[in-house]
Design an enzyme around this catalytic site. Structure first.
Site, mmCIF file in Angstrom:
data_model
loop_
_atom_site.group_PDB
_atom_site.id
_atom_site.type_symbol
_atom_site.label_atom_id
_atom_site.label_comp_id
_atom_site.label_asym_id
_atom_site.label_seq_id
_atom_site.Cartn_x
_atom_site.Cartn_y
_atom_site.Cartn_z
ATOM 1 N N LYS A 55 -5.015 -10.981 -6.862
ATOM 2 C CA LYS A 55 -5.737 -11.189 -5.703
ATOM 3 C C LYS A 55 -7.679 -10.700 -5.903
ATOM 4 O O LYS A 55 -7.359 -9.570 -6.790
ATOM 5 C CB LYS A 55 -6.258 -10.918 -4.096
ATOM 6 C CG LYS A 55 -6.849 -11.378 -3.216
ATOM 7 C CD LYS A 55 -5.928 -10.771 -2.151
ATOM 8 C CE LYS A 55 -6.225 -8.770 -1.507
ATOM 9 N NZ LYS A 55 -5.835 -8.231 -0.474
ATOM 10 N N LYS B 261 1.026 -1.412 0.322
ATOM 11 C CA LYS B 261 -0.543 -0.058 -0.067
ATOM 12 C C LYS B 261 0.575 1.205 0.000
ATOM 13 O O LYS B 261 0.914 2.345 -0.919
ATOM 14 C CB LYS B 261 -1.235 0.061 0.669
ATOM 15 C CG LYS B 261 -1.819 -1.155 0.847
ATOM 16 C CD LYS B 261 -2.977 -0.598 2.577
ATOM 17 C CE LYS B 261 -4.323 -1.934 1.143
ATOM 18 N NZ LYS B 261 -5.224 -1.643 2.819
ATOM 19 N N LYS C 48 -10.842 -5.043 -4.435
ATOM 20 C CA LYS C 48 -11.612 -3.475 -4.198
ATOM 21 C C LYS C 48 -11.154 -2.705 -5.141
ATOM 22 O O LYS C 48 -11.334 -1.593 -6.205
ATOM 23 C CB LYS C 48 -12.148 -3.459 -2.898
ATOM 24 C CG LYS C 48 -13.020 -4.062 -1.842
ATOM 25 C CD LYS C 48 -12.527 -3.036 -0.974
ATOM 26 C CE LYS C 48 -13.446 -3.797 -0.183
ATOM 27 N NZ LYS C 48 -13.440 -3.943 1.575
HETATM 28 P P1 TYM Z 1 -11.020 -5.763 4.250
HETATM 29 O O1 TYM Z 1 -12.099 -5.121 4.592
HETATM 30 O O2 TYM Z 1 -9.586 -5.919 3.351
HETATM 31 O O3 TYM Z 1 -11.727 -7.389 3.974
HETATM 32 C C1 TYM Z 1 -12.859 -7.754 4.704
HETATM 33 C C2 TYM Z 1 -12.849 -9.533 4.722
HETATM 34 O O4 TYM Z 1 -13.024 -10.206 3.076
HETATM 35 C C3 TYM Z 1 -11.686 -10.749 2.878
HETATM 36 N N1 TYM Z 1 -11.238 -11.174 1.503
HETATM 37 C C4 TYM Z 1 -10.813 -12.489 0.897
HETATM 38 N N2 TYM Z 1 -11.050 -13.480 0.992
HETATM 39 C C5 TYM Z 1 -10.791 -14.450 0.128
HETATM 40 N N3 TYM Z 1 -10.926 -13.502 -1.342
HETATM 41 C C6 TYM Z 1 -10.781 -12.431 -1.603
HETATM 42 N N4 TYM Z 1 -9.898 -12.391 -2.508
HETATM 43 C C7 TYM Z 1 -10.846 -11.769 -0.493
HETATM 44 N N5 TYM Z 1 -10.243 -9.674 -0.355
HETATM 45 C C8 TYM Z 1 -10.451 -9.943 0.515
HETATM 46 C C9 TYM Z 1 -10.096 -10.391 3.758
HETATM 47 O O5 TYM Z 1 -9.497 -11.250 3.925
HETATM 48 C C10 TYM Z 1 -11.484 -9.942 4.944
HETATM 49 O O6 TYM Z 1 -11.463 -11.031 6.149
HETATM 50 N N6 TYM Z 1 -7.714 -5.578 7.735
HETATM 51 C C11 TYM Z 1 -8.936 -6.438 7.411
HETATM 52 C C12 TYM Z 1 -10.047 -5.296 8.394
HETATM 53 C C13 TYM Z 1 -9.696 -5.495 10.245
HETATM 54 C C14 TYM Z 1 -9.771 -6.906 10.149
HETATM 55 C C15 TYM Z 1 -9.761 -6.474 11.684
HETATM 56 C C16 TYM Z 1 -10.187 -7.970 10.221
HETATM 57 C C17 TYM Z 1 -9.572 -4.598 10.792
HETATM 58 N N7 TYM Z 1 -9.578 -5.120 11.793
HETATM 59 C C18 TYM Z 1 -9.598 -7.402 13.103
HETATM 60 C C19 TYM Z 1 -10.009 -8.889 10.921
HETATM 61 C C20 TYM Z 1 -10.217 -8.910 13.242
HETATM 62 C C21 TYM Z 1 -9.305 -5.791 5.666
HETATM 63 O O7 TYM Z 1 -8.961 -5.164 5.851
HETATM 64 O O8 TYM Z 1 -10.228 -6.399 5.588
#
Ligand code: TYM
Length: 355
Positions: free
Chosen positions: A217, A115, A220
């Site tokens: 991957k 990032k 978004k």
């Molecule tokens: P975020 O918002 O990017 O994504 C949310 C969830 O979706 C999963 N994900 C995927 N799983 C499979 N294939 C993909 N292509 C894919 N893209 C996204 C992510 O693994 C996630 O589970 N840092 C985290 C948010 C967060 C969080 C937390 C998660 C903040 N605090 C505490 C767990 C516990 C994030 O940016 O997810």
């Protein structure tokens, strides 16, 4: 011997449309875990400030993710659904964790490197400290299990490192106050205040890949909308995107081992199996030896059948923002009480005066 009570926590950032990767990697698991566990699901609005501080539509995005949670089947009365910024204890514990974690740990995070890109000096301090806030999200509830996609694995390892260092650094105080819980770390039994959280990264697809490039991957931020299926896509858009998905010229193999080295085939078969709730071997038992021209229409039909009701429900829920805000407010109230219980002890362990 007392043990940590099993508790599930996970979060999703309110940035952009949710896609099939988020659904299969996270939301579908969130829904399933409700049956067996107490769960807390959070829209992590503070995290979304780390990349871009000013969002024109942060509130709208936060409501949209909440609507997706509810539309997928999360029950906000039995469990807790809220947005992070309403429970200030997350930020308080994150500050303490900023003082526990080391800069070297943060610099090694691949998401930070991706990032921040080449201009690291110019990345926000929040982006560097992002995993510290994530550890706080989880540990402020002393949560034991975290369902996520594969891309969050490194962040969860860091969460364990933070918990372990805190437990070590304050082991004397924890023993003195008698607030520790006995747990096994490798061969050893230790007494710690924070659990070593387990990531739940399993299932047929832990990383859903782009429909245009099986080595990337699904995300978004991909500029091509054809690379992902959004949870809000209608039936036509879903079918079109699957029809256009990149494939190789071979027929599907009959065995899972035959998917090796065929990332696009692996991805589409994984998506099918996750949506249908069957193993990849079962999918290949049906489709092995058949061409993608046969498989894609079946996958499109399945995806429409599973995702269209969610999109419809999201539209219905989103039409009532006051209802969504009420769900978040009520969830925050209950989350705050739990988080404050943890923080009272944390302040005491550290020696911060106050109640
Ligand atoms: P975020 O918002 O990017 O994504 C949310 C969830 O979706 C999963 N994900 C995927 N799983 C499979 N294939 C993909 N292509 C894919 N893209 C996204 C992510 O693994 C996630 O589970 N840092 C985290 C948010 C967060 C969080 C937390 C998660 C903040 N605090 C505490 C767990 C516990 C994030 O940016 O997810």
């Amino acid at each position: 011997m007392s043990e940590f009570k099993e508790l599930v926590f996970s979060g999703v950032q309110p940035t952009g449309n949710l896609h099939l990767g988020n659904y299969l990697g996270a939301l579908q698991k969130f829904v399933a875990l409700q049956e067996s566990h107490e769960c807390i699901y959070c829209v992590v609005d503070l995290h979304s400030l780390t990349a871009t501080l000013v969002h024109d539509d942060l509130a709208e995005q936060t409501r949209s993710i909440t609507a997706a949670f509810l539309a997928s089947g999360i029950d906000p009365r039995k469990h807790i659904v809220f947005n992070q910024s309403q429970v200030m204890q997350h930020a308080e514990l994150a500050w303490i964790f900023n003082c526990v974690a080391r800069i070297g740990w943060m610099n090694r995070m691949t998401q930070f490197k991706d990032k921040a890109g080449k201009d690291r000096e110019n990345a926000s301090l929040g982006l560097l400290a992002y995993p510290s806030l994530m550890a706080a999200d989880i540990l402020v509830y002393r949560a034991t299990h975290v369902p996520v996609g594969d891309d969050q694995k490194q962040h969860l390892e860091l969460t364990r490192d933070v918990a372990q260092k805190f437990n070590n650094d304050f082991s004397g105080r924890i023993a003195e106050l008698g607030c520790g819980v006995e747990m096994e770390v490798g061969e050893e039994k230790v007494n710690g205040f924070f659990p070593l959280t387990e990531p739940l990264i399993e299932g047929p697809v832990t990383r859903v890949m782009s429909l245009r490039d099986g080595s990337k991957k699904m995300s978004k931020s991909d500029p091509s909308d054809l690379s992902r299926i959004n949870l809000t896509d209608d039936a036509d858009a879903i079918s079109r995107k699957i029809k256009k998905a990149k494939t190789d010229p071979e027929a599907l193999p009959s065995e899972v081992a035959g998917l090796e080295g065929r990332p696009e085939a692996q991805n589409l078969v994984g998506i099918y199996s996750a949506l249908a709730g069957v193993s990849r071997a079962d999918v290949l038992a049906d489709f092995g030896g058949r061409q993608f021209s046969d498989f894609k229409p079946a996958l499109a039909e399945l995806a429409v059948e599973k995702l269209s009701p969610i999109a419809g429900e999201m539209r219905r829920i989103s039409a009532d923002p006051a209802y969504i805000d009420g769900v978040l407010r009520d969830g925050a109230l209950r989350a705050r009480e739990k988080a404050e219980t943890t923080m009272k002890t944390v302040r005491e362990i550290i020696g911060l005066i106050g109640g």
